[in-house]
Every structure is written in structure tokens, then in C-alpha cells.
Enzyme design. Structure first.
Site, mmCIF file in Angstrom:
data_model
loop_
_atom_site.group_PDB
_atom_site.id
_atom_site.type_symbol
_atom_site.label_atom_id
_atom_site.label_comp_id
_atom_site.label_asym_id
_atom_site.label_seq_id
_atom_site.Cartn_x
_atom_site.Cartn_y
_atom_site.Cartn_z
ATOM 1 N N LYS A 22 4.376 -6.338 6.673
ATOM 2 C CA LYS A 22 4.363 -5.932 5.281
ATOM 3 C C LYS A 22 4.858 -4.333 5.115
ATOM 4 O O LYS A 22 5.856 -4.130 4.436
ATOM 5 C CB LYS A 22 2.998 -6.015 4.604
ATOM 6 N N ASN A 23 4.202 -3.548 5.958
ATOM 7 C CA ASN A 23 4.554 -2.213 6.010
ATOM 8 C C ASN A 23 5.976 -1.787 6.534
ATOM 9 O O ASN A 23 6.408 -0.541 6.330
ATOM 10 C CB ASN A 23 3.392 -1.334 6.266
ATOM 11 N N CYS A 117 -2.676 0.645 -3.783
ATOM 12 C CA CYS A 117 -4.208 0.507 -3.446
ATOM 13 C C CYS A 117 -4.925 1.758 -3.966
ATOM 14 O O CYS A 117 -4.629 3.139 -3.530
ATOM 15 C CB CYS A 117 -4.783 0.218 -2.204
ATOM 16 N N ARG A 122 -3.540 10.175 -2.743
ATOM 17 C CA ARG A 122 -2.419 9.955 -1.810
ATOM 18 C C ARG A 122 -1.298 10.965 -2.129
ATOM 19 O O ARG A 122 -0.536 10.640 -2.694
ATOM 20 C CB ARG A 122 -2.097 8.466 -2.116
ATOM 21 N N ASP A 305 -6.056 -0.270 8.043
ATOM 22 C CA ASP A 305 -5.758 -1.152 7.315
ATOM 23 C C ASP A 305 -6.583 -2.653 7.754
ATOM 24 O O ASP A 305 -6.718 -3.766 6.841
ATOM 25 C CB ASP A 305 -4.480 -1.757 7.402
ATOM 26 N N ARG A 397 -0.434 -9.508 -2.831
ATOM 27 C CA ARG A 397 0.199 -8.248 -2.337
ATOM 28 C C ARG A 397 0.789 -8.089 -1.108
ATOM 29 O O ARG A 397 1.880 -7.634 -0.675
ATOM 30 C CB ARG A 397 -0.196 -6.758 -2.986
#
Ligand code: EPU
Length: 418
Positions: A22-23, A117, A122, A305, A397
Site C-alpha cells: 500500500k505505502n 489515520c 502528523r 504499522d 483502505r
């Protein structure tokens, strides 16, 4: 609204395929817009909501996108807008990569501040510091970041914190700067290397990705290419942890075992067996494991994560475990949900102290964020009785077809629409 209904207590057996990271995908897709000629054809793009979101965003800027199974083709020669301010932009974290990508190609961008999230403050100060060092004027007003430069000139940038996002974002812009940029104290995650490899396939000149010093020699233009995204280490880690928690024997295929070492090492320390074989890893567990201490750290340390899924496993491990979450200050929101299921956890600031209990019991619980959602699914799989996990849009997601993959391993899990 969908929810997951899980009847816990089943051991997990069999094998599953892990999707693309994903990232990496949510950085590579924005990076495609830097190509001024040709098409980017990218394979192993996971079928998750964050990817669809970024696809909608770049389509909105004027790119043409098509998908066949896991292969996405982006034609960015038709891009017309450098202004990204839709609901999708606000929804996801990775939309900040549009700033670096647009700045590189068009020397300007206006992008609304990203969401993502709720796991802590952030900031993007390190991204801004990097863009400014390259010669861009950056303003943040009314929730929108505007960047503009006559020219981008390569320079030395020392990041004050190790940041995945800042490393990638500045790498994007610097790829099309004049001269050489050296990023020091850079993040070393596998997806940093993947994005650098992708940019190099487009014609960039990046060396050192995967170490804390990255050297980028700017080029005048980038072009489309063929590329395949690396496997998702976090998705793989989640299924490995689920197997350790439920007991059984599960093989995760299409992984790079090296990327999973910190997770494998912890599972072995707890008493599970982990066997690497080429591009697969098998976990064997009788479910009878002992507690361990964990500190989340940038790669190659234990990834933040998978901290939340891991914390579920530790709730039923023998003895005391301590988790020190050093990356995000609010990544324990799932703890209250685990407590509803009988877990014994105390949180003090960034530390969670977990006393292993005999069993968890099914309850109606909420996915408070993406990885918290995975943690609650694992909790449901090990709990006695029925667990309902709500707010699973967070899970969608980042985890492709989570219920189908667990079903394939023998879990009793179904998705229902409320
Ligand atoms: N930080 C700053 N200033 C900055 C940027 C970051 O102080 O300008 C701090 C953050 O507050 C945090 C630390 O640096 O304490 C690390 O943040 P980083 O920039 O590395 O995180 P990110 O790029 O926003 C990505 C992943 C996260 C993952 C982190 C850490 C994406 C889209 N997100 O976030 O993934 O937790 O790196 O590995 O790549 C997830 O997938 O569930 C997820 C949250």
C-alpha cells in the site's frame, strides 16, 4: 455500512497471496504524474480504497487511468491541473506526494493538507524544509499548501526526524531539479527503495535508497515505464501474527522475507516457528506463546504499522509484555476495544503494558483506524463467541479482501451490510 462478523476459535491453515505494498503504491501512483511522455504501466497495485482514492485524485488532475486486474496504466501527458483540493485529497495521507510530484514537473502545486489515520499529530515540516531547500516558496494558508519555484536547484538536506513521507516527497521533487541533491538521515523503508527504483525506471538518477544517505542527480524529464510494486510487508506481517495468535500453519506467498525479519524475530522469540523459503514465509504456532517487549522504530526496526495487530497477539500471550510506540503518540486507540473483549492492558502515554489473559471473549467493537481494524479482526478470530467489527471502511483502505483471505485459511468470518 459494512461490518465483519467473526466466530472465533478456529485454527488457521493454508496459504495466501500477499498484495502489492500500500505505502509504495500510494507514492508510486502520484509519482507517475511526473512523466511528460509515455505511459506508466504498473503491476501488483493492491485493490484497496486508498489506491482507488489516489487514482480518482490524479484522474481529477487530468490523467487517463485504466486498470486490468492488478495492473494500472497512467497516461499523465494529458494532465492539466496542478491544483488538488477534493474530498479525496483531504481524506488520505498520501495525497501529500502530489506536492513533490507536481513541484518537480510543473514547478508549482496547490494541495489541500492531507488526512489519514488519527494516530497522532502528523506535521509536514520536514517536507516543507526540503522543498524550500530546493528553492521553492512554500505557503500554508486556509489548510492548503502552495509551492512555487522558478527553478529547483539540488542541495544537501539533513532531515531532523526520520520520515518516510518527507524522504519520498523531496526525492520526487529533486528528481527533476538541476544538479545534485543529497538527503541525509533519510528513511530506509522498503517502499523508499521501491519508489526510487520506480523513478529510476522513469529515467531519474537516484542512488543510495535504502541507506540513510540518498543521492539524487536531477534530470530534465521523466517518461513512462513498466514497473511492479513490491509485496506489502505490513499485510504479510498481519497474517503471520494472526496465525501465531490462532494457532495453525499459514504460508504467506509473494513476500520478501528480508522485509519481515523484525516481525519474524519477535514471533520466534514468543515461541512460534517461522520458516523462510524463497518468496514465502510459513508460520507454525500452537497458540501457546509467551509475552515479549516491543519498541516500534523506523525500518529495519519493528514497524509501527504492525504494532496494533501485534498487541492483540500479546493480550493472550503468557506473562507481561511492554510496547513502546516511538513513532505515533496516539496509536493505542484500539486498546479500549480490546478491553471490551477482556484484554488486560494499561496505557501510559506511548507505553502499553499488557498482562496476558487466558482468553478474549467476542464483543461488538470498532475499527478506530486502519491497523486498529486489523487488530480487532485478529481479536475476533481468537475470541470465544461472536465478534462484530464495525467501521471497517478503515480496514478496506489498506487490506485487500481481508475476509476472503481469512476465510481461505479456515476462519469463520463474513462481511454483512448493516
Ligand atoms: N514527522 C515530523 N515531521 C514531518 C514528517 C514526519 O515530525 O515533516 C514525524 C511524525 O510525526 C512521526 C514520524 O516523523 O512521528 C514518522 O512519520 P513519517 O513521515 O515517517 O510518516 P508518514 O510518512 O506520515 C508513513 C506511512 C504510515 C507509517 C509511517 C511510519 C504512508 C502513506 N504512511 O506515514 O503508514 O506509519 O510512514 O512508518 O506511507 C499505515 O499504513 O497504517 C500508516 C499509518
Amino acid at each position: 455500512m459494512d461490518k465483519l462478523i467473526i466466530r472465533g476459535g478456529k485454527r488457521l491453515f493454508g496459504s495466501i497471496e500477499i498484495g502489492g505494498a500500500k505505502n509504495a503504491a500510494v507514492a508510486i501512483l502520484p509519482a507517475t504524474i511526473m512523466a511528460s511522455s509515455g505511459k506508466a504501466i504498473i503491476d501488483n497495485i493492491p485493490e484497496i480504497e486508498d489506491v482507488q482514492c489516489i487514482e480518482r485524485i490524479i484522474e481529477g488532475l487530468g490523467c487517463k487511468i485504466s486498470r486490468v486486474n492488478n495492473t494500472v496504466t497512467v497516461d499523465s501527458t494529458t494532465l492539466t491541473s496542478t491544483d488538488a483540493n477534493t474530498e479525496d485529497v483531504r481524506k488520505m495521507r498520501a495525497s501529500y506526494y502530489l506536492i513533490g510530484a507536481l513541484l518537480g514537473r510543473f514547478k508549482k502545486a496547490r494541495v489541500e493538507l492531507p488526512g489519514g489515520c488519527p494516530i497522532g499529530v502528523r506535521p509536514i515540516d520536514q517536507h516543507i524544509k526540503g522543498f524550500e531547500a530546493l528553492g521553492a516558496k512554500v505557503t500554508v494558508e486556509h489548510g492548503t499548501v502552495s509551492v512555487e519555484a522558478d527553478r529547483l536547484i539540488g542541495t544537501n538536506i539533513y532531515f531532523d526526524v526520520v520520515s518516510v513521507g518527507a524522504t519520498i516527497n523531496v526525492m520526487l521533487a529533486a528528481s527533476l531539479a538541476e544538479g545534485t541533491t543529497i538527503l541525509e538521515n533519510a528513511a530506509k523503508e522498503p517502499h523508499i527503495v521501491d519508489v526510487a527504483n520506480f523513478l529510476n525506471s522513469m529515467g531519474a538518477n537516484i542512488k543510495g535508497a535504502g541507506t540513510d544517505v540518498i543521492r539524487i542527480t536531477g534530470v530534465s524529464e521523466l517518461k513512462g515505464c513498466n514497473y511492479s510494486v513490491i509485496p506489502d510487508q505490513i499485510e504479510a506481517g498481519t497474517y503471520m501474527i494472526a496465525c501465531a495468535a490462532c494457532g495453525g500453519e499459514v504460508t504467506v506467498n509473494n513476500v520478501i522475507p528480508k522485509h519481515l525479519e523484525s516481525i519474524s524475530a519477535k514471533l520466534i522469540e514468543m515461541g512460534a516457528e517461522v520458516i523462510e523459503d524463497g518468496d514465502s514465509v510459513t508460520v507454525k504456532s500452537n497458540g501457546d506463546l509467551k509475552g515479549v517487549n516491543i519498541k516500534t522504530l523506523p525500518y529495519p526496526g519493528f514497524p509501527t504499522d504492525v504494532q496494533q495487530p501485534m498487541s492483540t497477539l500479546l493480550t493472550v500471550a503468557k506473562g507481561k509484555s511492554i510496547i513502546n510506540e516511538s513513532i505515533w503518540e496516539s496509536r493505542f486507540k484500539h486498546v479500549d476495544e480490546l478491553k471490551k473483549m477482556g484484554a488486560n492492558i494499561k496505557v501510559e502515554s506511548r507505553i502499553a503494558i499488557i498482562e496476558g489473559v487466558e482468553k478474549l471473549t467476542g464483543a461488538r467493537v470498532k475499527a478506530t483506524d486502519l491497523r486498529a481494524g486489523a487488530a480487532m479482526v485478529i481479536a475476533g478470530l481468537i475470541a470465544e463467541g461472536v465478534t462484530e467489527v464495525t467501521s471497517i471502511e478503515h480496514i478496506d483502505r489498506g487490506y485487500p479482501h481481508i475476509e476472503n483471505k481469512f476465510k481461505k485459511l479456515g476462519a469463520d468470518i463474513e462481511r454483512v451490510t448493516e
